[in-house]
Design a protein around this motif. Structure first.
Motif, short mmCIF file in Angstrom:
data_model
loop_
_atom_site.label_atom_id
_atom_site.label_comp_id
_atom_site.label_asym_id
_atom_site.label_seq_id
_atom_site.Cartn_x
_atom_site.Cartn_y
_atom_site.Cartn_z
N GLU A 53 0.83 -1.21 0.00
CA GLU A 53 0.00 0.00 0.00
C GLU A 53 0.86 1.26 0.00
O GLU A 53 0.57 2.21 -0.73
N SER A 70 -9.52 6.71 -0.97
CA SER A 70 -10.03 5.34 -0.89
C SER A 70 -9.11 4.38 -1.64
O SER A 70 -8.78 4.64 -2.81
N TRP A 71 -8.72 3.31 -0.96
CA TRP A 71 -7.86 2.27 -1.56
C TRP A 71 -8.53 0.93 -1.42
O TRP A 71 -9.00 0.58 -0.34
N ARG A 72 -8.55 0.19 -2.51
CA ARG A 72 -9.14 -1.14 -2.47
C ARG A 72 -8.18 -2.14 -3.13
O ARG A 72 -7.82 -1.97 -4.30
N PRO A 73 -7.74 -3.17 -2.41
CA PRO A 73 -6.87 -4.17 -3.03
C PRO A 73 -7.62 -4.96 -4.09
O PRO A 73 -8.79 -5.31 -3.93
N LEU A 74 -6.94 -5.22 -5.20
CA LEU A 74 -7.50 -6.00 -6.29
C LEU A 74 -6.84 -7.38 -6.41
O LEU A 74 -7.19 -8.16 -7.28
N PHE A 90 -4.21 -2.30 -7.03
CA PHE A 90 -5.11 -1.51 -6.20
C PHE A 90 -6.02 -0.64 -7.07
O PHE A 90 -5.64 -0.21 -8.15
N GLU A 93 -9.62 5.70 -5.39
CA GLU A 93 -10.70 6.63 -5.71
C GLU A 93 -10.69 7.77 -4.70
O GLU A 93 -9.93 7.75 -3.74
N ALA A 140 -10.64 -3.97 -11.82
CA ALA A 140 -11.34 -2.78 -11.35
C ALA A 140 -12.66 -2.60 -12.07
O ALA A 140 -13.65 -2.18 -11.47
N LEU A 143 -15.76 -4.40 -10.59
CA LEU A 143 -16.32 -3.97 -9.29
C LEU A 143 -17.59 -3.17 -9.48
O LEU A 143 -17.74 -2.39 -10.37
#
Length: 143
Positions: A53, A70-74, A90, A93, A140, A143
């Motif tokens: 991260e 905003s961070w979202r692991p992919l 990641f 957003e 991504a 999602l």
């Protein structure tokens, strides 16, 4: 490969930065050794002591001048079968734009904003040099 430890690969992070309009940040640069100009997502190799991260935050800020709320692991995937190194993907957003902080050798990186559909089309046309970008875009988009 790691310039400090030839033959050793380091983990890397690749980021899909998507704005409130659904546009994604793409970079372009010339890679003469690989035959021309290619698209890629912000990302790069982890520095010693960094988490995936932290690497993603740093690379996004440096290469694209972007910070994200905003961070979202992919997911995390092997880079090659011959190495334990992984690429961590990641979705970022809630973006804030600032100046790029390009390192030596990155001075021709140009930031562009593309609709996701067009970025995925470019990936299917082979316009990305590295495999992490197309995979991150596809994940991504789901999602």
């Amino acid at each position: 490969m790691d310039a400090q430890n030839p033959g050793e690969m380091r983990d890397a992070a690749v980021i899909v930065a998507r704005d409130e309009n659904g546009l994604v940040a793409l970079l372009t640069s010339r890679f003469p050794k690989h035959g021309g100009e290619y698209l890629f997502l912000p990302g790069g190799r982890m520095e010693p002591g960094e988490t995936p991260e932290q690497c993603g935050w740093r690379e996004l800020r440096e290469e694209a001048g972007i910070t994200a709320q905003s961070w979202r692991p992919l997911g995390s995937y092997a880079i090659t079968l011959g190495s334990a190194a992984r690429v961590h993907l990641f979705l970022a957003e809630g973006l804030t734009l600032g100046p790029q902080e390009l390192a030596e050798g990155e001075d021709d990186f140009k930031l562009m904003w593309w609709p996701m559909r067009d970025a995925i089309t470019a990936a299917t046309e082979g316009r990305f040099l590295l495999q992490g970008g197309p995979l991150a875009l596809l994940l991504a988009d789901r999602l």
